[in-house]
Design a protein around this motif. Sequence first.
Motif, PDB file in Angstrom:
ATOM      1  N   ALA A 303       1.095  -1.135  -0.049  1.00  0.00           N
ATOM      2  CA  ALA A 303       0.029   0.265  -0.292  1.00  0.00           C
ATOM      3  C   ALA A 303       1.194   1.208   0.150  1.00  0.00           C
ATOM      4  N   GLY A 304       0.774   2.522  -0.782  1.00  0.00           N
ATOM      5  CA  GLY A 304       1.311   3.592  -0.947  1.00  0.00           C
ATOM      6  C   GLY A 304       2.061   3.729  -2.289  1.00  0.00           C
ATOM      7  N   ASP A 305       2.863   2.513  -2.446  1.00  0.00           N
ATOM      8  CA  ASP A 305       3.473   2.170  -3.838  1.00  0.00           C
ATOM      9  C   ASP A 305       2.854   2.618  -5.281  1.00  0.00           C
ATOM     10  N   ARG A 306       3.520   3.548  -5.898  1.00  0.00           N
ATOM     11  CA  ARG A 306       3.089   4.031  -7.169  1.00  0.00           C
ATOM     12  C   ARG A 306       3.762   3.972  -8.470  1.00  0.00           C
ATOM     13  N   PHE A 307       3.649   3.707  -9.182  1.00  0.00           N
ATOM     14  CA  PHE A 307       3.778   3.442 -10.555  1.00  0.00           C
ATOM     15  C   PHE A 307       3.229   4.758 -12.118  1.00  0.00           C
ATOM     16  N   ARG A 308       4.033   4.641 -12.334  1.00  0.00           N
ATOM     17  CA  ARG A 308       4.063   5.648 -13.354  1.00  0.00           C
ATOM     18  C   ARG A 308       4.056   5.477 -15.326  1.00  0.00           C
ATOM     19  N   ILE A 309       2.769   6.098 -15.972  1.00  0.00           N
ATOM     20  CA  ILE A 309       3.265   5.827 -17.165  1.00  0.00           C
ATOM     21  C   ILE A 309       2.936   7.577 -18.188  1.00  0.00           C
ATOM     22  N   ASP A 310       3.892   7.455 -18.629  1.00  0.00           N
ATOM     23  CA  ASP A 310       3.706   9.159 -19.732  1.00  0.00           C
ATOM     24  C   ASP A 310       2.757   8.608 -20.955  1.00  0.00           C
ATOM     25  N   VAL A 311       1.796   9.523 -21.089  1.00  0.00           N
ATOM     26  CA  VAL A 311       1.470   9.187 -22.618  1.00  0.00           C
ATOM     27  C   VAL A 311       2.035  10.972 -23.156  1.00  0.00           C
ATOM     28  N   ALA A 312       3.060  10.291 -24.697  1.00  0.00           N
ATOM     29  CA  ALA A 312       3.473  11.605 -24.599  1.00  0.00           C
ATOM     30  C   ALA A 312       2.570  11.837 -26.660  1.00  0.00           C
ATOM     31  N   SER A 313       1.270  12.614 -25.889  1.00  0.00           N
ATOM     32  CA  SER A 313       0.697  12.833 -28.097  1.00  0.00           C
ATOM     33  C   SER A 313       1.180  14.316 -28.270  1.00  0.00           C
ATOM     34  N   PRO A 314       1.782  13.772 -30.317  1.00  0.00           N
ATOM     35  CA  PRO A 314       2.481  14.991 -30.243  1.00  0.00           C
ATOM     36  C   PRO A 314       1.425  15.717 -30.474  1.00  0.00           C
ATOM     37  N   GLU A 315       0.285  16.203 -31.104  1.00  0.00           N
ATOM     38  CA  GLU A 315      -0.613  17.468 -30.802  1.00  0.00           C
ATOM     39  C   GLU A 315      -0.786  18.245 -29.210  1.00  0.00           C
ATOM     40  N   ILE A 316      -0.186  19.022 -28.840  1.00  0.00           N
ATOM     41  CA  ILE A 316       0.218  19.518 -27.669  1.00  0.00           C
ATOM     42  C   ILE A 316      -1.270  20.606 -28.526  1.00  0.00           C
ATOM     43  N   GLN A 317      -1.468  21.374 -28.630  1.00  0.00           N
ATOM     44  CA  GLN A 317      -2.607  22.278 -29.363  1.00  0.00           C
ATOM     45  C   GLN A 317      -2.553  22.315 -30.464  1.00  0.00           C
ATOM     46  N   ALA A 318      -3.680  22.512 -31.636  1.00  0.00           N
ATOM     47  CA  ALA A 318      -4.075  22.509 -32.711  1.00  0.00           C
ATOM     48  C   ALA A 318      -3.417  23.591 -33.692  1.00  0.00           C
ATOM     49  N   ALA A 319      -3.544  24.299 -34.773  1.00  0.00           N
ATOM     50  CA  ALA A 319      -3.640  25.727 -35.191  1.00  0.00           C
ATOM     51  C   ALA A 319      -4.697  24.739 -36.093  1.00  0.00           C
ATOM     52  N   GLN A 320      -5.468  26.818 -35.501  1.00  0.00           N
ATOM     53  CA  GLN A 320      -6.775  26.594 -34.939  1.00  0.00           C
ATOM     54  C   GLN A 320      -6.961  27.993 -35.371  1.00  0.00           C
ATOM     55  N   ASP A 321      -7.607  28.573 -36.832  1.00  0.00           N
ATOM     56  CA  ASP A 321      -8.516  29.808 -36.352  1.00  0.00           C
ATOM     57  C   ASP A 321      -8.887  30.447 -35.668  1.00  0.00           C
ATOM     58  N   ALA A 322      -9.261  31.384 -35.329  1.00  0.00           N
ATOM     59  CA  ALA A 322     -10.486  32.270 -35.068  1.00  0.00           C
ATOM     60  C   ALA A 322     -11.700  32.430 -35.733  1.00  0.00           C
ATOM     61  N   VAL A 323     -12.483  31.742 -34.764  1.00  0.00           N
ATOM     62  CA  VAL A 323     -14.253  31.792 -35.469  1.00  0.00           C
ATOM     63  C   VAL A 323     -14.852  32.748 -34.880  1.00  0.00           C
ATOM     64  N   LEU A 324     -15.340  33.804 -35.530  1.00  0.00           N
ATOM     65  CA  LEU A 324     -16.470  34.548 -34.224  1.00  0.00           C
ATOM     66  C   LEU A 324     -17.398  35.341 -35.259  1.00  0.00           C
ATOM     67  N   ARG A 325     -18.693  35.541 -34.766  1.00  0.00           N
ATOM     68  CA  ARG A 325     -19.994  35.846 -35.175  1.00  0.00           C
ATOM     69  C   ARG A 325     -19.699  37.914 -34.833  1.00  0.00           C
ATOM     70  N   ILE A 326     -20.219  38.582 -36.230  1.00  0.00           N
ATOM     71  CA  ILE A 326     -20.092  39.666 -36.309  1.00  0.00           C
ATOM     72  C   ILE A 326     -21.395  40.143 -36.546  1.00  0.00           C
ATOM     73  N   ASN A 327     -21.838  40.537 -35.795  1.00  0.00           N
ATOM     74  CA  ASN A 327     -23.610  40.881 -36.619  1.00  0.00           C
ATOM     75  C   ASN A 327     -24.067  39.901 -37.355  1.00  0.00           C
ATOM     76  N   GLY A 328     -24.053  38.715 -37.178  1.00  0.00           N
ATOM     77  CA  GLY A 328     -25.188  37.916 -36.873  1.00  0.00           C
ATOM     78  C   GLY A 328     -23.610  36.883 -38.070  1.00  0.00           C
TER      79      GLY A 328
END
Length: 758
Positions: A303-328
Motif C-alpha cells: 500500500a502506497g507504492d506508485r507506478f507511472r506511465i507517461d503518454v506523449a501526444s504529439p498534438e499539444i495544441q492544434a493550429a486553430q483559426d479564430a471564428v467569430l460571429r459579427i452582427n450575425g
Amino acid sequence: MAGLSVGGLASGLDTDSLINQLLALEQRSILQIQRKIAFAAQKQQAYQDLDGRLNSLRGAVRNLNDDSLFRSTSASSSNESLVTVSASKDAAVGTHSIQVLQVATKHQMAAQGFADTSSTGIAAAAGTFKFKIGNGAERSINVNNTTTLRQFADAINNLNTDVRAEIVNDGSSTNPHRLVLTAKKEGSQGAVTITTNDTALNFATPTIEAATADDDNNPAYLGSVTSGGTFTGEGSTSYVIEVMQTGDPAIVGPAGPLVRYSTDGGVTWDDNGGAGHSVSAGVPFAMDDGVTATFTGGSNLTAGDRFRIDVASPEIQAAQDAVLRINGINVTKTSNTITDIYEGVTLTLKDADPSKTVTVGVSRQPGDVESKLMSFVGAYNGVVGYLNAQFSYNPTEDTEGTGAPPLNGDSAARQVQQRLKNFVTGRIQGLTGRERSALTEIGVTSDEKTGVLSLDAGKLQEALDADPTSVERILTRFGEGMNGAKFTFARRSAKSQPGEYEVNVTSPRTRAEVQGFAAAEVLAQDETLTIRYRADAQNPANDGTEIQVGLLTGDSAATQVTKINQAFTAASLQAEAFLDSGGILHIRSKDFGEKYRITAVSDVMDGPGTTNLGNLELDDYGTDLAGTIGGKSARVLDGNHLKGDAGFASEDVEVIIPDDTFGILGKVRVVDGLGESLPDVLDSLMDGTGILKSRTDGITRTIEDLEAQVVKNSARMDKVEERLRRQFTNLEVTLGQLQALGDYVSAQLGAVSSSKKK
C-alpha cells in the motif's frame, strides 16, 4: 529747362517769371492726375488690407477641417475578458455585436520523451527532416546518427522560420526530454506540417511510454509492470497507479492487491467509489482512453507504492483559426489580432464563449473645438471691424479734415460684408430644421448692428455633450450614412458635392460556398467527400486542387468539420468547413470574389446518418462587389469599398459594404460645413474672377494709366517751356532790332533837321 534767357533786355519784361507762371498753369493737370494716383493707391492698399484679413479668415476656418478636431476616436468593449478593441482616427463610428466562437491558437507539437539532450543521436542513419509552415516553402535539415536533440533543436531555430524549437523536461524518471515545436503565428497560417522525418522522433502518433516505479516504493515487490494499449485521448498526460491494499497480483480475490489510478499526474483519482480496483498478474489493467498496465505476480505490492506511465501526444495544441460571429455573420481569421474587418478598428480576441455577446463601439471624441472656433471668430471680426471702420465716416465729425476712408461707400466692400453676414446668420446647406444646422445653435451669434461675432462657450459645450456629430456637421467637411443605412461611411473629398446619394449594390461580394441539404448527422456508414478548390476559377486551364476526405462511421457533425478543415490545412487550401445554427454543413472559400470556386460531392446519397451533402456535385463561384452611388457608377477598392467615380457629384464619396449584402442599402449624405463652404465663399470673392480680384486688378490698371498720363504731360511740359522760351527770345530779338531801327531813323531825322537849320 536749360537755354538762352534774354531776361527782358529789350522789352523790359521779367520773361522767366512769365514762363514759370504759364508752366504752373500747365502743371495743374499733372497735379490733378497725381492726386488721382494717390487716391487710387490708398484704395489699392485698403483692398490689400482687406484681402489679408480675408486670407487670415480663410486659414482660420479651414482649420475646422483638421482631422484631430473630430476624428479622435474612442473604442470600448462590454467584455474585455473576451474582446478588446482599439480604433484609429479613420475608424468608422458604430456599434457591433460579437460572439467569439473560437480563438486562434498557435500550433504546438512535441515528440516522445528522449533520454538526454547532448549524447544520444536522434537518427539511425543519415537523412533529412523536412517541414513547412502554413503555405510556405519546404525547409530541410540534414541529420545523422550523431545529431543530438540539442543540435537538432538549434538547427531548426537557426533557419529563422516561423517555428521555434525548445526542449522541455517533463520530469519523467525515464526519457524526460521532449522536443516541442511551437508556431510563432496563430491559426492555420502557422500550422507546422512535417513532410519528411528520418529521425527517431515521433511527431505523428501518441506514444505510451514504459511504466516506471517510484524510487521510494517498498522493495518487497520483485515483479514488473508494463504499459500497453492504444491511447485514444487528447494531449499529453501522466497516468499514476497507487496501491491501496497490499497483496500479490498472483492472488485473485479479496486478498489480492487493490489500486486506484489518476489520469492527470495524481491530481484526481478513480478509486472505484472507495472500493478500489483489483489487479491480476498477467491481465492488463484498463484505465481511461485505452491505456493499460500489466503486473507480474510472485511478490507483494505494498500500500502506497506508485507506478507511472507517461503518454506523449504529439498534438499539444492544434493550429486553430479564430471564428467569430459579427452582427450575425460568421467570420474566420488566422489571428486573434484582427485589423481587416472594419477599417481602422483592431479587435483582439482574448477568450471564446459562444454563449456571450460582446458589444464593441467606436465613438468620436471632439478635440479643442472651442479654441478653433474662437480663432475663426477672431479672424471674422477682424474683417468685419475693418469694414465697419471703412463705412462709418461722418463728414460733420471730420474736424481735422482727414476725409473719408478709401473704401467708404465702395460697392465691392459692401458686397463682401453682405456675403459674410448672410453666411454666418444662415443655415448650412443640406441640413434641415429638425437638426442643428446654424452657428447660432452651437453658441456663435452675430450682433445685429455691428455684425461682430461672439461665442457662448457654455452653449457650445452643451451641444458637444448632447450630440457632437451635429456640431461636426455644422463645422467641417462632413459625410455620413443616413438612418438605417446598411453600410459604413468611409470618407469624402473636397470634390464631393453636398447632397444625398443612394447606395445600391448590384452585385454582392461573396465567397464560393456549398452546403448540405439538411443538418449533418452522426454517420451511419463510412463516407468520402471529394472537394475541389480553385483560386483562379476564371482561368479554364486551372483545374485547382482536389482533395478527398475520408469520414468514418460514428463521426459526429463536429468531427466531420474538424476532418475537413484538417484536410484543407494539409493541402494548404484557403477553404473552411463549418456548421450553421441549424447544424447544416457548409464548405466555402476563405477569400471573397469571383476568382474562387468550390465543388463538393459525397459518395453517399443524402439522408439520415449522412453529411447530407449528397452524391450530386455541388458547385459555386464567389462574386465581386459592384454598385452605384447616387445612381452613378462607383469604383471598387480593397474588395469591399465603393467610391464615387470622377466627373459626378458623388465623386470620391466612399463607403464600406458588408460582405454578402445586396440591393439598396440606404443613403449617404455629404454636407459642406463652415470649414468647407465658407472658404468657397471667400474664394469666389478673392480669386479668379471674384469681385475683389477684379477691383484690385482694375485699380492697378488705372494707376498704370494715370502714371502714363503724368509721363506724357511731363514730356509735353518740357516742349511747352522750350517753345515759350524760344518765342520770348524771338520777341526780344525783334524788339531789339526795332529799337535799333528806331534809333537809326531818329538819328537820320536829326541829321536832316540840322542841315535845314544851316
